[in-house]
Design an enzyme around this catalytic site. Structure first.
Site, PDB file in Angstrom:
ATOM      1  N   GLU A 193       0.820  -1.214   0.000  1.00  8.74           N
ATOM      2  CA  GLU A 193       0.000   0.000   0.000  1.00  8.74           C
ATOM      3  C   GLU A 193       0.850   1.258   0.000  1.00  8.74           C
ATOM      4  OE1 GLU A 193      -3.758   2.116   2.212  1.00  8.74           O
ATOM      5  OE2 GLU A 193      -2.726   0.489   3.234  1.00  8.74           O
ATOM      6  N   GLU A 290     -12.100   1.874   3.992  1.00  9.09           N
ATOM      7  CA  GLU A 290     -11.185   2.295   5.050  1.00  9.09           C
ATOM      8  C   GLU A 290     -11.270   3.805   5.256  1.00  9.09           C
ATOM      9  OE1 GLU A 290      -6.746   1.042   6.447  1.00  9.09           O
ATOM     10  OE2 GLU A 290      -6.959   2.338   4.711  1.00  9.09           O
TER      11      GLU A 290
END
Length: 315
Positions: A193, A290
């Site tokens: 990420e 998220e």
């Protein structure tokens, strides 16, 4: 909603999470059940696998993770992610997995390792840090199998200010090759990420082209990209063209509008168009929600559900 609130505490709050086992489920109150009933419980048939997280609907469903999963399923969500799953008691992991299986929900990512926010663990090339990372990857395999997870999040840590970036990249690639060799026999993928410079200054991995280059060099089905749309809107923008360029290395998406890192429609990103593009590519994976809720309480939770229904109307 800062990234640290989602993943940094995964390395710090194991003892706190141990308080949340199956006993909480037995303590679900009449008040929580009443709040559940007040929600718009009409299940929606979403076109993509949007994945809420624990806490997103706690005002409707209560604190118990299993009750929250039941609420998510009742709203039509077909996936779930939990950064902190690795630190949850095994009995709780098993109960959550059973609930997801009952509703046909896909388990998304959890954080696979200790993340170093200020130290160059993977970029440094130091063997002790590499060994620690690989040990975390090995231990996370059992968690992944227990909850039927196919993906786990990896953040390579801080840059090494004393080394040329090319050397750091070589160190990271070598470590990820070794981790991929561990994961491949189990069919599990670590997703790298990139995180934006504003929320997380100084981290080694920040841009999608950089992640793409690393995944190409590692050359493994167990090392792919987690494209967090919120982070990349801040870091580089040009979202759909960058998604297109990285497409063959992307295995997972995460969602958050900007500014604010809350639900779609709360900021500047045209999520209906982004979702339309992702769907048009035949993506069948998970899109992790998220982000926070722009409004507090049950009203805010219903707003999140409504925002996803609105942005999902792209066909």
């Amino acid at each position: 909603m800062k990234r640290r609130k989602f993943i940094q505490k995964g390395a710090l709050t194991g003892s706190f999470l141990s308080l949340g086992g199956l006993g909480i489920h037995a303590m679900a109150t009449t008040e929580h059940n009443s709040a559940f009933a007040k929600a718009d419980t009409a299940s929606h048939n979403f076109n993509l696998k949007y994945a809420p997280h624990i806490g997103m609907f706690k005002n409707h469903a209560g604190e118990d993770p299993v009750a929250q999963l039941e609420f998510m399923a009742a709203q039509g969500f077909t996936a779930f992610e939990d950064n902190e799953m690795r630190n949850r008691p095994i009995a709780q992991q098993e109960a959550m997995a059973k609930t997801m299986a009952k509703h046909g929900m896909t388990m998304g990512v959890f954080v696979a390792h200790k993340i170093y926010w200020t130290e160059p663990n993977l970029a440094s090339g130091k063997q002790a840090w590499r060994d620690e990372f690989l040990a975390d990857i090995k231990s996370s395999i059992d968690v992944a199998k227990r909850v039927k997870a196919k993906w786990m999040t990896v953040v390579p840590g801080h840059i090494d200010l004393r080394q040329n970036m090319a050397y750091q990249t070589a160190h990271v690639i070598e470590t990820l090759k070794q981790a991929s060799a561990i994961l491949e026999p189990h069919g599990i993928t670590m997703v790298l990420e990139p995180l934006n410079f504003r929320n997380h200054p100084g981290l080694f991995l920040s841009e999608s082209p950089q992640a793409y280059q690393i995944c190409k060099a590692v050359n493994s089905p167990s090392c792919k990209i987690l494209f967090d749309i919120y982070h990349q809107q801040i870091q580089e923008g040009n979202l759909i063209p960058n998604i297109e360029k990285c497409w063959d290395e992307i295995a997972y998406f995460q969602i958050g509008d900007n500014p604010g890192r809350n639900e779609p429609t709360s900021g500047e990103i045209n999520y209906k168009n982004v979702f339309k593009y992702i769907h048009s590519k035949g993506f069948n994976g998970v899109l992790g929600m998220e982000h926070g809720n722009s409004i507090d309480g049950t009203t805010g939770e219903q707003r999140v559900i409504d925002a996803y229904k609105e942005c999902d109307q792209f066909l």
